[in-house]
Enzyme design. Structure first.
Site, PDB file in Angstrom:
ATOM      1  CE  LYS A 190      -1.866   2.483   3.282  1.00 37.25           C
ATOM      2  NZ  LYS A 190      -1.716   3.809   2.669  1.00 37.25           N
ATOM      3  CD  GLU A 264      13.795   0.654   8.004  1.00 38.48           C
ATOM      4  OE1 GLU A 264      14.313   1.652   8.537  1.00 38.48           O
ATOM      5  OE2 GLU A 264      14.395  -0.405   7.787  1.00 38.48           O
ATOM      6  CB  CYS A 298      13.133   9.162   7.126  1.00 36.84           C
ATOM      7  SG  CYS A 298      14.027   8.304   5.843  1.00 36.84           S
ATOM      8  CD  GLU A 399      10.239  12.680  11.245  1.00 38.30           C
ATOM      9  OE1 GLU A 399       9.240  12.065  11.672  1.00 38.30           O
ATOM     10  OE2 GLU A 399      11.028  12.219  10.408  1.00 38.30           O
TER      11      GLU A 399
END
Ligand code: NAD
Length: 496
Positions: A190, A264, A298, A399
């Protein structure tokens, strides 16, 4: 043709009103009524709709994947599997430019980057993992009990579910699917609802490569579709890339079926510049580390630790580089920084910048939305550089996933190690130094899954990639990923 017009083949693809999913060997629409409008973040152009797969759609995909796993795919010999995967790799390489263009239109990454980096990395990943089926092997351990021949087999897991984010869809699609198939599994992937189109175009390549039906399935939709996958008892392993919050939800849900899992997740990367570094290289590369992909990476080096002796020079040159960036439409070959992926993400970044100012950090440049001329139709932000940032401020700890850099002066090596590691994240970090001894000391001391020394954002199918701490567990790439998509079986044969 204007610099921002797609090629005719890409135009035909993105003009489709509906982008169907790929289940079995067929392009098929979702059985649910829900759909998501897709639009280009560079100019707001409508790119049709994608369906939101529901549990019925996931059931269909699981049946197709299971039938392929227990049927034709597992009957192939390793060399036959390699031949199939090499065909896929050839097609990804053949269509690299087309795939790059679709990704640029859909998620806003500059074509300069997607056509060289993303298309190139995806092809290298595909070729690397196409070569693995004939190399996967067990061991013959020497046990202490006499009278036995013992060996281990590395066996496929079954149906692998993969869920990916929007910032590297071309790379992530290859990175999840190819090693899972090399290990003999079948896959349901997906993509993110914010950038599904390149993955759906890749589905056509899997079809063209003539893989047995059901070996690869692509379903579309948002978090609900992902949640239906992580809860589904027919999916044996889930490989997830995305935010910590969604990864934690996946982990909770996967517990009910004891699914194998690799995660991850997010990061708040430290990029550390010592005064003995080659600053002519370190400064521009640190700019790229923070602002490459408009900070939507990331591994972004979003916390810049700079030795006090050089901080004025480093910050001054970074501000100049921010002013010199060419911010514009992703398809314009001169663009170096594209738009933010959508309005939701742009607004979230703007809120965090405002919060940083309210916390007391000094905004030295950027941080505002750009609306001049044609930029008004997209989601463009000027790169923001903050200094006088305290390590405890939210802007330095959370983040942001956008073009925001915080600068932190330091004095000693011991101090910077402690401050760099003082974060719940642990994906990647970097060090710039002229001392080989310091380079190795730092590489050992930084608590991240990847450390770059005098470089940044290096990535290769042969090198493992993944995080420490809340950045997740498990690895993509390298020899390590083979263990993520197989499990060992211990066989004892009595010889007396
Ligand atoms: P996200 O977590 O919002 O979404 C990622 C994917 O998960 C999407 O496909 C989404 O539809 C799906 N999803 C959302 N909620 C879910 C749920 N409850 N159950 C199952 N699936 C769910 O992340 P994003 O905004 O697409 O991407 C940005 C994040 O991804 C950042 O935190 C970034 O650091 C991280 N990321 C990590 C890596 C890495 O390799 N570690 C690489 C790229 C991005």
């Amino acid at each position: 043709m204007a610099a921002t017009e797609p090629s005719s083949e890409v135009e035909a693809f993105i003009s489709r009103p509906v982008h169907p999913m790929f289940i079995g060997a067929e392009m098929t629409e979702s059985q649910s009524d829900a759909s998501i409008n897709v639009e280009s973040p560079s100019d707001g152009r409508s790119l049709g709709t994608i369906g939101c797969a529901d549990t019925n759609d996931i059931d269909r995909a699981v049946s197709a994947a299971k039938a392929a796993f227990t049927g034709p795919w597992s009957r192939l010999t390793p060399p036959e599997r390699e031949r199939h995967l090499r065909r896929v790799a050839d097609l990804i390489e053949r269509d690299g430019q087309l795939l790059a263009e679709i990704e640029s239109i859909d998620n806003g990454k500059p074509i300069k980057k997607t056509s060289v980096i993303d298309a190139g990395v995806a092809a290298r990943l595909a070729f690397n993992f196409a070569g693995w089926p004939t190399k996967i092997a067990g061991e013959t351990p020497s046990v202490s009990a006499p009278g036995f021949f013992t060996y281990t087999r590395r066996e496929s897991l079954g149906v692998v579910g993969a869920i990916i984010p929007w910032n590297y869809p071309l790379i992530h699609t290859a990175q999840k699917i190819m090693p899972a198939l090399a290990c003999g599994n079948t896959v349901i992937l997906k993509p993110s609802e914010k950038a599904s189109l390149v993955t759906l175009r890749m589905a056509e390549l899997f079809a063209e490569a003539d893989l047995p039906p059901g070996v690869v399935n692509i379903v579309t939709g948002g978090g609900k579709t992902g949640a239906a996958m992580s809860a589904h008892p027919g999916i044996d392993k889930l490989a997830f890339t995305g935010s910590v919050a969604a990864g934690q939800a996946v982990m909770r849900s996967a517990a009910d079926t004891t699914k194998r899992l690799s995660l991850e997740l997010g990061n708040k990367g430290a990029n550390i510049v010592f005064p003995d570094a080659d600053l002519d290289t370190a400064i521009p590369r640190s700019f790229g580390a923070a602002f490459g992909n408009t900070g939507q990476s990331c591994v972004a080096g979003s916390r810049l630790f700079v030795h006090v002796d050089i901080v004025d020079r480093v910050v001054g040159e970074l501000i100049e580089l921010a002013g010199a960036a060419t911010i514009g439409h992703a398809l314009d070959p001169s663009t170096t920084l594209g738009p933010i992926v959508d309005r939701i993400q742009m607004d979230s970044i703007l809120r965090r910048i405002e919060h940083g100012v309210n916390e007391g950090a000094t905004l030295r440049c950027g941080g505002d939305r750009l609306t001049d001329g044609s930029l008004d139709a997209g989601f463009f932000l000027a790169p923001a550089i903050f200094d006088q940032v305290d390590d405890s401020m939210d802007i330095a700890r959370e983040e942001i996933f956008g073009p925001v850099l915080t600068v932190h002066p330091f004095t000693t090596e011991e101090e910077v190690i402690e401050r760099a590691n003082n974060t719940p994240y642990g994906l990647a970090s970097a060090v710039w130094t002229g001392s080989a001894a310091r380079a190795h000391r730092m590489a050992a001391a930084l608590d991240t899954g990847v450390v770059w020394v005098n470089t940044f954002d290096m990535f290769d199918p042969a090198m493992p990639f993944g995080g420490h701490k809340r950045s997740g567990f498990g690895r993509d790439n390298g020899r390590d990923v083979i263990d993520m998509y197989t499990e060992s079986k211990a066989v004892w044969v009595a010889t007396t």
